[in-house]
Design a protein around this motif. Structure first.
Motif, PDB file in Angstrom:
ATOM      1  N   VAL A 135       0.684  -1.184  -0.119  1.00 49.13           N
ATOM      2  CA  VAL A 135      -0.183   0.047  -0.163  1.00 49.13           C
ATOM      3  C   VAL A 135       0.854   1.144   0.108  1.00 49.13           C
ATOM      4  CG1 VAL A 135      -0.233   0.391   2.668  1.00 49.13           C
ATOM      5  CG2 VAL A 135      -2.192   0.711   0.951  1.00 49.13           C
ATOM      6  N   CYS A 136       2.116   1.171   0.854  1.00 53.99           N
ATOM      7  CA  CYS A 136       2.790   2.256   0.684  1.00 53.99           C
ATOM      8  C   CYS A 136       3.549   2.611  -0.597  1.00 53.99           C
ATOM      9  CB  CYS A 136       3.749   1.831   1.802  1.00 53.99           C
ATOM     10  SG  CYS A 136       5.201   3.362   2.240  1.00 53.99           S
ATOM     11  N   ASP A 137       3.885   1.450  -1.214  1.00 53.33           N
ATOM     12  CA  ASP A 137       4.549   1.703  -2.286  1.00 53.33           C
ATOM     13  C   ASP A 137       3.471   2.100  -3.758  1.00 53.33           C
ATOM     14  OD1 ASP A 137       5.673   1.336  -5.034  1.00 53.33           O
ATOM     15  OD2 ASP A 137       6.177  -0.774  -4.669  1.00 53.33           O
ATOM     16  N   GLN A 141       2.686   5.734  -3.081  1.00 52.22           N
ATOM     17  CA  GLN A 141       4.044   5.812  -3.894  1.00 52.22           C
ATOM     18  C   GLN A 141       5.076   6.559  -3.023  1.00 52.22           C
ATOM     19  OE1 GLN A 141       4.001   5.792  -7.572  1.00 52.22           O
ATOM     20  NE2 GLN A 141       1.967   4.824  -7.165  1.00 52.22           N
ATOM     21  N   SER A 142       5.032   6.000  -1.826  1.00 51.72           N
ATOM     22  CA  SER A 142       5.998   6.403  -0.955  1.00 51.72           C
ATOM     23  C   SER A 142       7.468   5.490  -0.716  1.00 51.72           C
ATOM     24  CB  SER A 142       5.196   6.625   0.527  1.00 51.72           C
ATOM     25  OG  SER A 142       6.211   6.807   1.544  1.00 51.72           O
ATOM     26  N   LYS A 143       7.261   4.151  -0.757  1.00 51.53           N
ATOM     27  CA  LYS A 143       8.221   3.274  -0.556  1.00 51.53           C
ATOM     28  C   LYS A 143       8.955   3.577   0.753  1.00 51.53           C
ATOM     29  CE  LYS A 143       8.994   1.827  -5.149  1.00 51.53           C
ATOM     30  NZ  LYS A 143       9.368   0.955  -6.157  1.00 51.53           N
ATOM     31  N   SER A 144       8.343   3.802   1.457  1.00 53.66           N
ATOM     32  CA  SER A 144       8.986   4.089   3.008  1.00 53.66           C
ATOM     33  C   SER A 144       9.375   2.844   3.763  1.00 53.66           C
ATOM     34  CB  SER A 144       8.033   4.859   4.121  1.00 53.66           C
ATOM     35  OG  SER A 144       8.020   6.010   3.372  1.00 53.66           O
ATOM     36  N   LEU A 145       8.765   1.614   3.356  1.00 52.71           N
ATOM     37  CA  LEU A 145       8.913   0.504   4.101  1.00 52.71           C
ATOM     38  C   LEU A 145       9.100  -0.660   3.158  1.00 52.71           C
ATOM     39  CD1 LEU A 145       5.872  -0.497   4.346  1.00 52.71           C
ATOM     40  CD2 LEU A 145       5.912   0.428   6.675  1.00 52.71           C
ATOM     41  N   GLY A 146       9.545  -1.755   3.585  1.00 50.12           N
ATOM     42  CA  GLY A 146       9.960  -2.739   2.770  1.00 50.12           C
ATOM     43  C   GLY A 146      10.236  -4.068   3.451  1.00 50.12           C
ATOM     44  N   LYS A 162      14.315   3.702  10.848  1.00 49.10           N
ATOM     45  CA  LYS A 162      13.437   5.030  11.621  1.00 49.10           C
ATOM     46  C   LYS A 162      12.645   5.723  10.294  1.00 49.10           C
ATOM     47  CE  LYS A 162      17.626   7.962  11.037  1.00 49.10           C
ATOM     48  NZ  LYS A 162      18.844   7.572  11.300  1.00 49.10           N
ATOM     49  N   ARG A 163      11.861   6.276  10.767  1.00 50.75           N
ATOM     50  CA  ARG A 163      10.867   6.733   9.769  1.00 50.75           C
ATOM     51  C   ARG A 163      11.504   7.757   8.799  1.00 50.75           C
ATOM     52  NH1 ARG A 163       4.745   7.779  10.000  1.00 50.75           N
ATOM     53  NH2 ARG A 163       4.566   7.242  11.975  1.00 50.75           N
ATOM     54  N   PRO A 164      11.729   7.402   7.494  1.00 51.23           N
ATOM     55  CA  PRO A 164      12.318   8.504   6.292  1.00 51.23           C
ATOM     56  C   PRO A 164      11.589   9.710   6.434  1.00 51.23           C
ATOM     57  CG  PRO A 164      11.162   6.726   5.396  1.00 51.23           C
ATOM     58  CD  PRO A 164      10.916   6.214   6.803  1.00 51.23           C
ATOM     59  N   PHE A 166      10.641  11.016   3.878  1.00 55.22           N
ATOM     60  CA  PHE A 166       9.487  11.314   2.807  1.00 55.22           C
ATOM     61  C   PHE A 166       8.249  10.436   3.063  1.00 55.22           C
ATOM     62  CE2 PHE A 166      13.100   8.382   1.563  1.00 55.22           C
ATOM     63  CZ  PHE A 166      12.552   7.280   1.705  1.00 55.22           C
ATOM     64  N   CYS A 167       8.134   9.707   4.343  1.00 56.47           N
ATOM     65  CA  CYS A 167       6.977   8.855   4.718  1.00 56.47           C
ATOM     66  C   CYS A 167       5.936  10.053   4.618  1.00 56.47           C
ATOM     67  CB  CYS A 167       7.357   8.355   6.049  1.00 56.47           C
ATOM     68  SG  CYS A 167       5.655   7.817   6.744  1.00 56.47           S
ATOM     69  N   LYS A 168       4.591   9.711   4.119  1.00 51.96           N
ATOM     70  CA  LYS A 168       3.500  10.495   3.936  1.00 51.96           C
ATOM     71  C   LYS A 168       2.833  10.716   5.407  1.00 51.96           C
ATOM     72  CE  LYS A 168       3.864  10.429  -0.830  1.00 51.96           C
ATOM     73  NZ  LYS A 168       3.531   9.986  -2.126  1.00 51.96           N
ATOM     74  N   ARG A 169       3.052   9.946   6.155  1.00 47.74           N
ATOM     75  CA  ARG A 169       2.442   9.961   7.549  1.00 47.74           C
ATOM     76  C   ARG A 169       0.981   9.650   7.302  1.00 47.74           C
ATOM     77  NH1 ARG A 169       5.932  11.697  11.963  1.00 47.74           N
ATOM     78  NH2 ARG A 169       7.785  11.617  10.981  1.00 47.74           N
ATOM     79  N   CYS A 170       0.336   8.875   6.386  1.00 48.64           N
ATOM     80  CA  CYS A 170      -0.807   8.643   6.099  1.00 48.64           C
ATOM     81  C   CYS A 170      -1.404   7.427   6.896  1.00 48.64           C
ATOM     82  CB  CYS A 170      -0.984   8.114   4.580  1.00 48.64           C
ATOM     83  SG  CYS A 170       0.086   6.489   4.301  1.00 48.64           S
ATOM     84  N   ASN A 171      -0.483   6.754   7.349  1.00 48.63           N
ATOM     85  CA  ASN A 171      -0.932   5.798   8.387  1.00 48.63           C
ATOM     86  C   ASN A 171      -1.734   4.362   7.632  1.00 48.63           C
ATOM     87  OD1 ASN A 171       0.171   6.236  10.744  1.00 48.63           O
ATOM     88  ND2 ASN A 171      -1.682   7.007  11.564  1.00 48.63           N
ATOM     89  N   ALA A 172      -1.543   4.495   6.509  1.00 52.74           N
ATOM     90  CA  ALA A 172      -2.042   3.353   5.600  1.00 52.74           C
ATOM     91  C   ALA A 172      -1.557   1.952   6.001  1.00 52.74           C
ATOM     92  CB  ALA A 172      -2.083   3.461   4.178  1.00 52.74           C
ATOM     93  N   CYS A 173      -0.328   2.176   6.244  1.00 51.25           N
ATOM     94  CA  CYS A 173       0.469   0.689   6.561  1.00 51.25           C
ATOM     95  C   CYS A 173      -0.077   0.364   7.923  1.00 51.25           C
ATOM     96  CB  CYS A 173       1.935   1.065   6.670  1.00 51.25           C
ATOM     97  SG  CYS A 173       2.461   2.500   7.652  1.00 51.25           S
ATOM     98  N   ILE A 174      -0.403   1.076   8.711  1.00 51.01           N
ATOM     99  CA  ILE A 174      -0.891   0.745  10.023  1.00 51.01           C
ATOM    100  C   ILE A 174      -2.292   0.319  10.059  1.00 51.01           C
ATOM    101  CG2 ILE A 174      -1.503   1.299  12.412  1.00 51.01           C
ATOM    102  CD1 ILE A 174       1.314   3.127  12.253  1.00 51.01           C
TER     103      ILE A 174
HETATM  104  S1  SF4 Z   1       2.410   6.206   7.094  1.00 49.05           S
HETATM  105 FE1  SF4 Z   1       1.960   5.945   4.663  1.00 49.05          FE
HETATM  106  S2  SF4 Z   1       3.819   6.785   3.485  1.00 49.05           S
HETATM  107 FE2  SF4 Z   1       4.456   6.476   5.715  1.00 49.05          FE
HETATM  108  S3  SF4 Z   1       5.369   4.304   5.693  1.00 49.05           S
HETATM  109 FE3  SF4 Z   1       3.112   4.212   6.262  1.00 49.05          FE
HETATM  110  S4  SF4 Z   1       1.948   3.862   4.246  1.00 49.05           S
HETATM  111 FE4  SF4 Z   1       4.107   4.603   3.912  1.00 49.05          FE
END
Ligand code: SF4
Ligand code: SF4
Ligand code: FES
Ligand code: FES
Lengths: 234, 157
Positions: A135-137, A141-146, A162-164, A166-174
């Motif tokens: 979802v992040c990728d 379009q963030s590719k913050s984690l992998g 650590k959170r880069p 460019f992480c959009k803090r959308c919390n979608a990953c969580i």
């Molecule tokens: S908060 Fe959003 S941008 Fe940041 S790691 Fe999670 S999905 Fe990716």
């Protein structure tokens, strides 16, 4: 317009646009094939294998994950044969041993009729479904984690843990992680199975037309159907 | 040996995503580990997501994210070496250097790593110090080896 193909799932003829995978086609038609790692409109990964089905071809059948199986004209799919139910239960049992503290996985267990766990408990906090990663990728379009590491050390990580910036803090990953939906604090009958507390099972039984409202596949009239199958076979 | 700086490495090697391994190798050689800043620069320069660079750095054993000592001591733990007492020998190594596998001694001189068979089983037990193989190791030989490496270290500095 998209070309349509016709497939048969559990005896039902379904029309679906070409290029759809079998899981999407079935869900669209209201046939619930339990699934965990699949996210609508995100590339399927085929990581959890919960969505396995039998593809019947020339009188032979083979098991494969339906989310990574493209629907082809004339395909015959069995999503709830006895073999599949047994295999799927086993898969969910393994998931449950891996991570019993997840509502999503407990729901899955209730849905596919897992009543015990025969495997050693691991109590991990991640089942490597890759929902967060994809979802992040793909959506953000963030590719913050992998995924990092190999073999049994494979795990989800942030760069340098650590959170880069460019992480959009959308919390979608969580939000999409099956581990973040905690189960109710009620007692677990077996050390790992909470679906046996009864509420979900009896709801599915007493009130027709309600499903167990599994967190990951809300809204599909699948659980009753399947539990019936389970009750008949055990 | 002249060591290239990060800028030189990034200028010299190609700038395509598939050059990443080569670039990482050069960085590893220069700094003896992969510093975080360097990986961030690599990610920007080659246009690869940072997580991918991080993943690669984690995937290959040749790369480390922790600074390595000036000398790399690799102890073979393969079957043949195991039979010839590699386990006890490793204990000896760890005792003499007072570190754990993967760690670096306090003075930054040695990093100890273990590996599964280096293809020199006839020479078991084997250790490799900075790419050179030492056969039929005993605690005594080890002490001499470490001492001579330390001597050279002092002479070289
Ligand atoms: S908060 Fe959003 S941008 Fe940041 S790691 Fe999670 S999905 Fe990716
Ligand atoms: S962190 Fe959650 S969403 Fe990501 S792989 Fe693990 S279980 Fe799946
Ligand atoms: S949903 Fe198909 S393998 Fe996970
Ligand atoms: S086992 Fe040590 S070299 Fe083969």
């Amino acid at each position: 317009m998209n070309k349509m193909v016709t497939i048969t799932v559990d005896g039902a003829r379904i029309e679906t646009p070409e290029g759809m995978n079998v899981l999407e086609a079935a869900l669209e038609a209201g046939i619930c094939i339990p699934n965990l790692c699949y996210i609508p409109s995100v590339t399927p990964l085929g990581a959890c294998r919960v969505c396995i089905v039998e593809v019947v071809q020339n009188g032979r059948s083979k098991m494969t994950a339906s989310c990574t199986l493209e629907a082809k004209e004339g395909m015959v799919i069995r999503a709830h044969s006895e073999d599949i139910i047994r295999a799927r239960r086993n898969i969910v049992e393994l998931l449950l041993a891996e991570a019993p503290n997840s509502r999503a996985i407990q729901d899955l267990a209730a849905r596919v009729g897992v009543t015990r766990v025969r495997y050693p408990m691991r109590n991990n906090s991640c089942v490597l479904c890759g929902r967060c990663v994809r979802v992040c990728d793909e959506i953000w379009q963030s590719k913050s984690l992998g995924f990092v590491g190999r073999g049994r050390n494979r795990h989800v990580a942030l760069p340098f843990n650590k959170r880069p910036e460019f992480c959009k803090r959308c919390n979608a990953c969580i939000d999409l992680c099956p581990m973040t939906i905690t189960p109710c604090p009620g007692p677990m009958k077996e050390p790992a199975v909470c679906g046996l507390c009864g509420s979900q099972l009896s709801m599915a039984e007493d009130t027709p037309d309600t499903c167990v409202w599994c967190e990951l596949g809300r809204g599909f009239q699948c659980a009753r159907w399947q539990l019936k199958g389970v009750l008949n076979t055990t | 040996m002249e060591l290239a700086t990060l800028d030189q490495i990034l200028e010299g090697k190609g700038k395509e995503p598939f050059d990443v391994i080569e670039v990482l190798q050069d960085i590893q050689q220069t700094y003896r580990y992969l510093p975080e800043d360097a990986l961030c620069r690599v990610s920007e320069k080659l246009g690869i997501p940072l997580i991918e660079v991080f993943r690669l750095a984690n995937f290959y054993k040749a790369f480390t994210l922790k600074p390595r000592g000036r000398h790399l001591l690799t102890v073979c733990m393969g079957t043949a070496c195991h039979v010839r007492g590699a386990l006890r020998f490793l204990d000896e190594v760890l005792f003499q250097l007072a570190v754990q596998p993967g760690e670096t001694t306090e003075d930054g001189a040695f990093t100890v790593e273990t590996v599964n068979c280096v293809g020199a089983c006839a020479l078991a037990p084997v250790v490799i110090l900075d790419g050179k193989y030492y056969d039929h190791m005993t605690p005594r030989k080890l002490r001499d080896l470490l001492n001579s490496a330390r001597e050279k270290d002092k002479g070289g500095l």
